[in-house]
Design a protein around this motif. Sequence first.
Motif, PDB file in Angstrom:
ATOM      1  N   UNK A   3       0.853  -1.183   0.000  1.00 14.16           N
ATOM      2  CA  UNK A   3       0.000   0.000   0.000  1.00 14.16           C
ATOM      3  C   UNK A   3       0.893   1.239   0.000  1.00 14.16           C
ATOM      4  N   UNK A   4       1.273   1.703  -1.191  1.00 13.23           N
ATOM      5  CA  UNK A   4       2.269   2.757  -1.309  1.00 13.23           C
ATOM      6  C   UNK A   4       1.728   4.121  -0.915  1.00 13.23           C
ATOM      7  N   UNK A   5       0.412   4.314  -0.980  1.00 10.27           N
ATOM      8  CA  UNK A   5      -0.160   5.605  -0.572  1.00 10.27           C
ATOM      9  C   UNK A   5       0.118   5.877   0.902  1.00 10.27           C
ATOM     10  N   UNK A   6      -0.042   4.876   1.723  1.00 13.32           N
ATOM     11  CA  UNK A   6       0.231   5.022   3.149  1.00 13.32           C
ATOM     12  C   UNK A   6       1.710   5.294   3.386  1.00 13.32           C
ATOM     13  N   UNK A   7       2.561   4.749   2.528  1.00 11.45           N
ATOM     14  CA  UNK A   7       3.995   4.938   2.676  1.00 11.45           C
ATOM     15  C   UNK A   7       4.445   6.361   2.471  1.00 11.45           C
ATOM     16  N   UNK A   8       3.616   7.197   1.858  1.00 12.44           N
ATOM     17  CA  UNK A   8       3.959   8.596   1.628  1.00 12.44           C
ATOM     18  C   UNK A   8       3.662   9.479   2.835  1.00 12.44           C
ATOM     19  N   UNK A   9       3.158   8.891   3.897  1.00  8.26           N
ATOM     20  CA  UNK A   9       2.839   9.642   5.108  1.00  8.26           C
ATOM     21  C   UNK A   9       4.093   9.757   5.984  1.00  8.26           C
ATOM     22  N   UNK A  10       4.643  10.977   6.177  1.00  8.35           N
ATOM     23  CA  UNK A  10       5.857  11.121   6.995  1.00  8.35           C
ATOM     24  C   UNK A  10       5.682  10.625   8.421  1.00  8.35           C
ATOM     25  N   UNK A  11       4.493  10.837   9.007  1.00  6.54           N
ATOM     26  CA  UNK A  11       4.264  10.395  10.380  1.00  6.54           C
ATOM     27  C   UNK A  11       4.308   8.872  10.483  1.00  6.54           C
ATOM     28  N   UNK A  12       3.779   8.202   9.463  1.00 13.43           N
ATOM     29  CA  UNK A  12       3.839   6.739   9.439  1.00 13.43           C
ATOM     30  C   UNK A  12       5.290   6.269   9.371  1.00 13.43           C
ATOM     31  N   UNK A  13       6.106   6.908   8.525  1.00 13.53           N
ATOM     32  CA  UNK A  13       7.514   6.541   8.389  1.00 13.53           C
ATOM     33  C   UNK A  13       8.261   6.755   9.705  1.00 13.53           C
ATOM     34  N   UNK A  14       8.013   7.895  10.362  1.00  9.32           N
ATOM     35  CA  UNK A  14       8.688   8.179  11.628  1.00  9.32           C
ATOM     36  C   UNK A  14       8.229   7.231  12.729  1.00  9.32           C
ATOM     37  N   UNK A  15       6.964   6.852  12.703  1.00 12.10           N
ATOM     38  CA  UNK A  15       6.456   5.909  13.705  1.00 12.10           C
ATOM     39  C   UNK A  15       7.130   4.549  13.557  1.00 12.10           C
ATOM     40  N   UNK A  16       7.377   4.138  12.322  1.00 15.55           N
ATOM     41  CA  UNK A  16       8.083   2.868  12.096  1.00 15.55           C
ATOM     42  C   UNK A  16       9.502   2.943  12.644  1.00 15.55           C
ATOM     43  N   UNK A  17      10.143   4.097  12.474  1.00 16.24           N
ATOM     44  CA  UNK A  17      11.493   4.263  13.004  1.00 16.24           C
ATOM     45  C   UNK A  17      11.496   4.203  14.528  1.00 16.24           C
ATOM     46  N   UNK A  18      10.527   4.849  15.149  1.00 16.91           N
ATOM     47  CA  UNK A  18      10.414   4.806  16.613  1.00 16.91           C
ATOM     48  C   UNK A  18      10.198   3.374  17.082  1.00 16.91           C
ATOM     49  N   UNK A  19       9.351   2.636  16.370  1.00 16.09           N
ATOM     50  CA  UNK A  19       9.136   1.225  16.724  1.00 16.09           C
ATOM     51  C   UNK A  19      10.430   0.430  16.574  1.00 16.09           C
ATOM     52  N   UNK A  20      11.216   0.769  15.549  1.00 17.48           N
ATOM     53  CA  UNK A  20      12.488   0.094  15.353  1.00 17.48           C
ATOM     54  C   UNK A  20      13.445   0.345  16.503  1.00 17.48           C
ATOM     55  N   UNK A  21      13.473   1.576  17.002  1.00 17.83           N
ATOM     56  CA  UNK A  21      14.322   1.915  18.145  1.00 17.83           C
ATOM     57  C   UNK A  21      13.874   1.145  19.389  1.00 17.83           C
ATOM     58  N   UNK A  22      12.563   1.071  19.589  1.00 15.34           N
ATOM     59  CA  UNK A  22      12.031   0.361  20.754  1.00 15.34           C
ATOM     60  C   UNK A  22      12.320  -1.139  20.697  1.00 15.34           C
ATOM     61  N   UNK A  23      12.473  -1.661  19.491  1.00 14.64           N
ATOM     62  CA  UNK A  23      12.696  -3.096  19.339  1.00 14.64           C
ATOM     63  C   UNK A  23      14.172  -3.476  19.497  1.00 14.64           C
ATOM     64  N   UNK A  24      15.060  -2.488  19.526  1.00 14.19           N
ATOM     65  CA  UNK A  24      16.498  -2.761  19.641  1.00 14.19           C
ATOM     66  C   UNK A  24      16.858  -3.651  20.842  1.00 14.19           C
ATOM     67  N   UNK A  25      16.274  -3.435  22.043  1.00 15.75           N
ATOM     68  CA  UNK A  25      16.675  -4.259  23.196  1.00 15.75           C
ATOM     69  C   UNK A  25      16.133  -5.678  23.183  1.00 15.75           C
TER      70      UNK A  25
END
Length: 248
Positions: A3-25
């Motif tokens: 679903x590439x339309x959703x991928x154009x949402x900057x907030x969605x992209x940043x939320x994925x990055x935050x989730x990635x940081x939280x998953x590090x430990x």
Amino acid sequence: MLNLNKGNNPLFALNCLVQGIKLLPHPSLRKYLLIPFFINIVLYTGAFVLGYHSVSALIHQFIPDWLSWLSWILWPLFFVSFLVVGFFTFTLLANLIAAPYYSQLSAKALQIVTGQPDQAVTEAPWDKIFLGELRRIGYLLARILPLLLLFVIPVVNLIAPVVWALFAAWGVAMEFMAYPLECRGLPFPEQKRFLQQTRLGSLCFGGVIGMALTLPLVNLLIGQAAVIGATLYVHQLSESNANTEQTS
């Protein structure tokens, strides 16, 4: 399908990055984090020490004692230059060396978030990972020199920093999105097409990662967080598309 339309949402992209940081430990990811971590330590420390001694030698050789006050200007310039040059050289080199481990990290992160068994999540072959990394590096290097020339062209040099920042964000997104896309079997041309179709979200994702890569200590782990965040980004776009198809 994604679903590439959703991928154009900057907030969605940043939320994925935050989730990635939280998953590090996460305990299951530790062994996949260590080798890229040590690769980053060795490369950045080596580059810093080499740069420090080189600049120190140049200052002592070419600046007389009565101009020693210039060192107060040259040293800040060295640190700023190290951060900028370090991103475009040692980050690419670190990613080239750590590419197979980043691919494993992406596959393992996907296995964790989906709850699938290890054998159900495939990793890209190592030879394809290296070839893909070399193609991305070649793509980026072929565009760096023309962009650097913008800084010496009158009037045009006023917008050069903006163009450079956008290119850096694009390059970072291309680097870290590649790992989950390669695990899905997408070759380099299709990876570029994916980024073009999610341009706004990808630029936002790459821009934040790019800034973090210039920060000492933070740059030792932000690459791993970016790989996990990119994996979540691609996976959630796939899930979103599947839900849309079921609804319709």
